[in-house]
Design a protein around this motif. Structure first.
Motif, mmCIF file in Angstrom:
data_model
loop_
_atom_site.group_PDB
_atom_site.id
_atom_site.type_symbol
_atom_site.label_atom_id
_atom_site.label_comp_id
_atom_site.label_asym_id
_atom_site.label_seq_id
_atom_site.Cartn_x
_atom_site.Cartn_y
_atom_site.Cartn_z
ATOM 1 N N UNK A 1 0.836 -1.208 0.000
ATOM 2 C CA UNK A 1 0.000 0.000 0.000
ATOM 3 C C UNK A 1 0.867 1.253 0.000
ATOM 4 N N UNK A 2 1.948 1.239 0.754
ATOM 5 C CA UNK A 2 2.840 2.392 0.804
ATOM 6 C C UNK A 2 4.154 2.090 0.062
ATOM 7 N N UNK A 3 4.033 1.482 -1.110
ATOM 8 C CA UNK A 3 5.229 1.201 -1.906
ATOM 9 C C UNK A 3 5.694 2.487 -2.596
ATOM 10 N N UNK A 4 6.920 2.484 -3.024
ATOM 11 C CA UNK A 4 7.542 3.683 -3.588
ATOM 12 C C UNK A 4 7.511 3.652 -5.109
ATOM 13 N N UNK A 5 7.561 4.839 -5.705
ATOM 14 C CA UNK A 5 7.569 4.993 -7.167
ATOM 15 C C UNK A 5 8.976 5.343 -7.640
ATOM 16 N N UNK A 6 9.896 4.425 -7.545
ATOM 17 C CA UNK A 6 11.266 4.726 -7.973
ATOM 18 C C UNK A 6 11.382 4.517 -9.482
ATOM 19 N N UNK A 7 10.971 5.504 -10.221
ATOM 20 C CA UNK A 7 10.989 5.387 -11.676
ATOM 21 C C UNK A 7 11.964 6.374 -12.306
ATOM 22 N N UNK A 8 12.126 7.548 -11.709
ATOM 23 C CA UNK A 8 13.192 8.449 -12.136
ATOM 24 C C UNK A 8 14.477 7.931 -11.488
ATOM 25 N N UNK A 9 15.494 7.729 -12.305
ATOM 26 C CA UNK A 9 16.674 6.988 -11.822
ATOM 27 C C UNK A 9 17.540 7.870 -10.924
ATOM 28 N N UNK A 10 17.419 7.629 -9.633
ATOM 29 C CA UNK A 10 18.242 8.363 -8.673
ATOM 30 C C UNK A 10 19.211 7.428 -7.970
ATOM 31 N N UNK A 11 18.751 6.261 -7.555
ATOM 32 C CA UNK A 11 19.644 5.285 -6.927
ATOM 33 C C UNK A 11 19.197 3.885 -7.350
ATOM 34 N N UNK A 12 19.677 2.866 -6.642
ATOM 35 C CA UNK A 12 19.502 1.483 -7.088
ATOM 36 C C UNK A 12 18.061 1.071 -7.379
ATOM 37 N N UNK A 13 17.057 1.452 -6.569
ATOM 38 C CA UNK A 13 15.698 1.007 -6.898
ATOM 39 C C UNK A 13 15.237 1.472 -8.275
ATOM 40 N N UNK A 14 15.635 2.695 -8.654
ATOM 41 C CA UNK A 14 15.288 3.180 -9.983
ATOM 42 C C UNK A 14 15.933 2.338 -11.059
ATOM 43 N N UNK A 15 17.177 1.957 -10.842
ATOM 44 C CA UNK A 15 17.871 1.103 -11.801
ATOM 45 C C UNK A 15 17.153 -0.236 -11.965
ATOM 46 N N UNK A 16 16.814 -0.866 -10.831
ATOM 47 C CA UNK A 16 16.123 -2.160 -10.913
ATOM 48 C C UNK A 16 14.769 -2.014 -11.598
ATOM 49 N N UNK A 17 14.017 -0.962 -11.252
ATOM 50 C CA UNK A 17 12.685 -0.802 -11.837
ATOM 51 C C UNK A 17 12.764 -0.591 -13.340
ATOM 52 N N UNK A 18 13.691 0.256 -13.773
ATOM 53 C CA UNK A 18 13.781 0.559 -15.206
ATOM 54 C C UNK A 18 14.323 -0.622 -15.997
ATOM 55 N N UNK A 19 15.290 -1.343 -15.436
ATOM 56 C CA UNK A 19 15.792 -2.541 -16.121
ATOM 57 C C UNK A 19 14.707 -3.614 -16.185
ATOM 58 N N UNK B 1 19.284 11.133 -14.494
ATOM 59 C CA UNK B 1 17.976 10.678 -14.011
ATOM 60 C C UNK B 1 16.979 10.341 -15.116
ATOM 61 N N UNK B 2 17.152 10.932 -16.306
ATOM 62 C CA UNK B 2 16.086 10.800 -17.302
ATOM 63 C C UNK B 2 16.487 9.989 -18.531
ATOM 64 N N UNK B 3 17.760 9.623 -18.676
ATOM 65 C CA UNK B 3 18.161 8.887 -19.878
ATOM 66 C C UNK B 3 17.340 7.616 -20.052
ATOM 67 N N UNK B 4 17.341 6.756 -19.038
ATOM 68 C CA UNK B 4 16.652 5.469 -19.186
ATOM 69 C C UNK B 4 15.133 5.580 -19.109
ATOM 70 N N UNK B 5 14.529 6.466 -18.281
ATOM 71 C CA UNK B 5 13.079 6.622 -18.374
ATOM 72 C C UNK B 5 12.613 7.017 -19.774
ATOM 73 N N UNK B 6 13.372 7.915 -20.434
ATOM 74 C CA UNK B 6 12.982 8.313 -21.790
ATOM 75 C C UNK B 6 13.115 7.145 -22.760
#
Length: 660
Positions: A91-109, A572-577
């Protein structure tokens, strides 16, 4: 024991091992599909689905046969704690989609793998009119590799998260860690009930669930929840294999345990440490002329081989980056394997390993003393030594910047590694830590094979993490290093310590004294952890990032290519784009070359879009009017070196675009 207790025991036994076996079977069987770039929903369902089902059924039957009866209430509480943990994390999960640290990397990969069936990320240089020295494609967590980018980290976690994307899109991907975390808590309960019984299992599961780093990791796309599940589930299987009579079935269970523990190396590189520690266990079993030893070693070898293949074939730049820590660990594993094989063969030729009573006494006293000495050493370490690093290296500069932000004395050579016991105490409390030492010493003193095997792997791994955490020491980010082994062994040891004190009280004062001591000590274990987690129990970080990225995507066209003009946009935006918007994106290193770069992209049939995340004036300097594509004010975790975090910090996210 009643029939209800037997059924409850079987339920917990199966629920604590079958998920780990199924998930590792899925990862192991589907890894070749990923290596061949055909990891698609249909192929994964055809290959990984049946393997996961078979693994769950086989392991479930084996665990059911070895199950120990447990009180229905105790099993119910373990299930409730696990479910509540999973719901809270989801319910209180995070939205790590903009690549700032490791969770963003895992989510985008993970998203990239879900969409493309492959890890490789093509740059599409042709869309920019070809390569240019003023352009750079690599970004944090994405290594340059010719015309393709190679994501950081190993493949097991992204493969598992990708399933969530196939089922429920990006939102489904982001909650997979919560499910894995809940299953990990369940595995903790199952392991504890095997070793200590029902009531201690409730305490161990509750203490682990209350520790904020575990909740924090389960809210974001980290690899730790899956690694913890594989480790605890694998150890529970190992207990099943060695805890009963010798048989062909126990040998098969040992092989599966080795396979699960070995396949954890596809999830996290650090799992190789646990592999190294399982080797002596397999060697001792083999030296005792038990078939479980060879079976455990064989399963371990096969599973680890998949991890080695993943690292060398699909994540070679990552392995090269961590080469200094990886090579000694690999060498230690190989050395232990050779010594284990030689020692076991020698013991077998001499009739098998069997200790004489004096030798057994020496082992008992020596191993118990070793536990206490290691604990004492970790306790006094801050007074006698400090972790050190190159003050002028990237880690030293990062630490110095954080020290300046916290108004601490500037010393980039510090790693704060000597403070790791304090990190544990922040989240679980000193009573739990002290009880864990007592409980582990008590377990070692009893010299039971199944308990010794668990302490050897889980306890030794935890000590190695405490000695050398190997992570940027800002909190709560760094505390995820404690999740797979350290916090579970503290929870398990604290439950054992509580049981030991309660039994002692029972001998001295009867049943009432035993119950009273158990309740008081259990409260001392649980309350500090709950109190430490309380300020952050609804700390869902980086909220709105998924919507922000989708808002940017909606403003882009299929013919667009992105030229990222500032550092924050590149980072932060290379991989999201690339991965979510489907737009080729590269960084501009030399802005004076912009006219040439724009002309080349146009000549290639693309529409160049200038992008800035921190300095929109750089778009204006190119003679264009920046469009404020997105503005988001969200929150992120604090970055504290010397104190326990109690709140989030604000995080502004902006992006400006302009078509050239």
């Amino acid at each position: 024991m009643s029939a209800g207790a037997e059924r409850a025991g079987r339920l917990l036994a199966v629920a604590s091992t079958a998920p780990a076996a199924a998930l590792m079977a899925f990862v192991g069987s589907c890894w070749p599909l990923l290596a061949l770039d055909v990891f698609r929903p249909w192929s994964a369902a055809l290959v990984g689905g049946p393997c996961a089902v078979v693994a769950a059924v086989v392991v479930g039957r084996a665990s059911s046969r070895r199950a120990v009866p447990a009180h229905v209430l105790a099993v119910t509480l373990v299930l409730v704690v696990s479910a509540a943990f999973g719901v809270l994390a989801a319910v209180w999960s995070s939205d790590n989609v903009v690549l700032r640290r490791d969770p963003g990397s895992y989510a985008l990969t993970s998203r990239w793998i879900a969409d493309h069936g492959s890890r490789s990320v093509p740059v599409d240089w042709d869309r920019f009119g070809g390569r240019d020295p003023a352009l750079s494609a690599p970004s944090p967590a994405y290594y340059g590799g010719g015309d393709e980018l190679v994501p950081q980290f190993l493949s097991g976690a992204p493969m598992t998260f990708a399933v969530g994307d196939w089922v429920a899109g990006m939102r489904g991907l982001l909650v997979v860690p919560a499910v894995l975390g809940a299953l990990g808590i369940l595995a903790m309960g199952g392991l504890a009930v095997r070793l200590l019984g029902g009531a201690p299992a409730v305490l161990a599961a509750g203490a682990l669930a209350a520790a904020y780093p575990v909740l924090h990791a389960a809210r974001s796309t980290y690899s730790e929840p899956l690694a913890m599940l594989a480790l605890l589930g694998g150890l529970a299987l190992l207990v099943d294999a060695v805890g009963g009579a010798r048989s062909a079935a126990s040998a098969r269970t040992a092989a599966v345990a080795g396979l699960v523990l070995g396949l954890a190396t596809v999830v996290r590189l650090e799992a190789l440490r646990e592999v190294a520690l399982v080797v002596p266990v397999a060697a001792v079993l083999a030296a005792q002329r038990r078939r479980e030893g060879a079976a455990l070693g064989l399963g371990l070898l096969v599973g680890t081989a998949v991890g080695v293949a993943d690292g060398t074939l699909l994540a070679a730049p990552y392995l090269e980056e961590v080469r200094d820590s990886l090579v000694p660990l690999a060498a230690l594993t190989a050395l232990l394997a050779v010594l284990g094989v030689v020692g076991a063969r020698y013991a077998v030729r001499r009739g098998g390993l069997a200790l004489t009573p004096p030798a057994a006494a020496v082992v008992r006293w020596g191993s118990t003393a070793l536990v206490l000495l290691v604990a004492l050493g970790l306790a006094v370490r801050p007074a006698v030594s400090r972790g050190a690093q190159d003050p002028d290296g990237p880690g030293g500069r990062t630490v110095r910047a954080m020290q300046a932000a916290e108004h601490l004395a500037l010393d980039g050579s510090r790693t704060y590694a000597e403070q790791t016991p304090h990190w544990v105490a922040w989240w679980m409390g000193w009573p739990a830590l002290a009880l864990a030492v007592l409980g582990i010493a008590w377990v070692v003193w009893r010299q039971r094979l199944r308990e010794t095997a668990v302490v050897t792997v889980l306890g030794a791994s935890a000590v190695l993490v405490l000695l050398r955490p190997g992570i940027t020491p800002d909190h709560p980010w760094a505390d995820r290093r404690l999740v797979p082994a350290v916090l579970p062994v503290v929870a398990l040891g604290a439950a054992a310590g509580t049981q030991a004190l309660a039994r002692l009280a029972g001998r001295l004062g009867g049943r009432v004294a035993r119950a009273g001591v158990a309740l008081v000590v259990a409260a001392a274990v649980l309350v500090p952890g709950v109190e430490a987690t309380r300020p952050l129990w609804r700390a869902d970080t980086e909220q709105g990032e998924l919507g922000a990225v989708e808002q940017v995507c909606a403003q882009l066209r299929p013919t667009d290519v992105a030229l990222l003009l500032d550092l924050r946009a590149r980072r932060e935006w290379s991989q999201p784009l690339r991965g979510i918007c489907g737009v080729p994106a590269v960084g501009v290193l030399d802005r004076s070359a912009l006219p040439r770069l724009v002309a080349r992209a146009r000549a290639a049939g693309s529409t160049p879009v200038l992008v800035a995340a921190g300095y929109p004036g750089r778009i204006s300097a190119a003679g264009l009017t920046p469009v404020h594509a997105v503005h988001l004010l969200t929150s992120e975790d604090a970055r504290l070196l010397a104190t326990r975090p109690k709140a989030l910090v604000r995080l502004p996210i902006d992006l400006w675009l302009a078509r050239a």
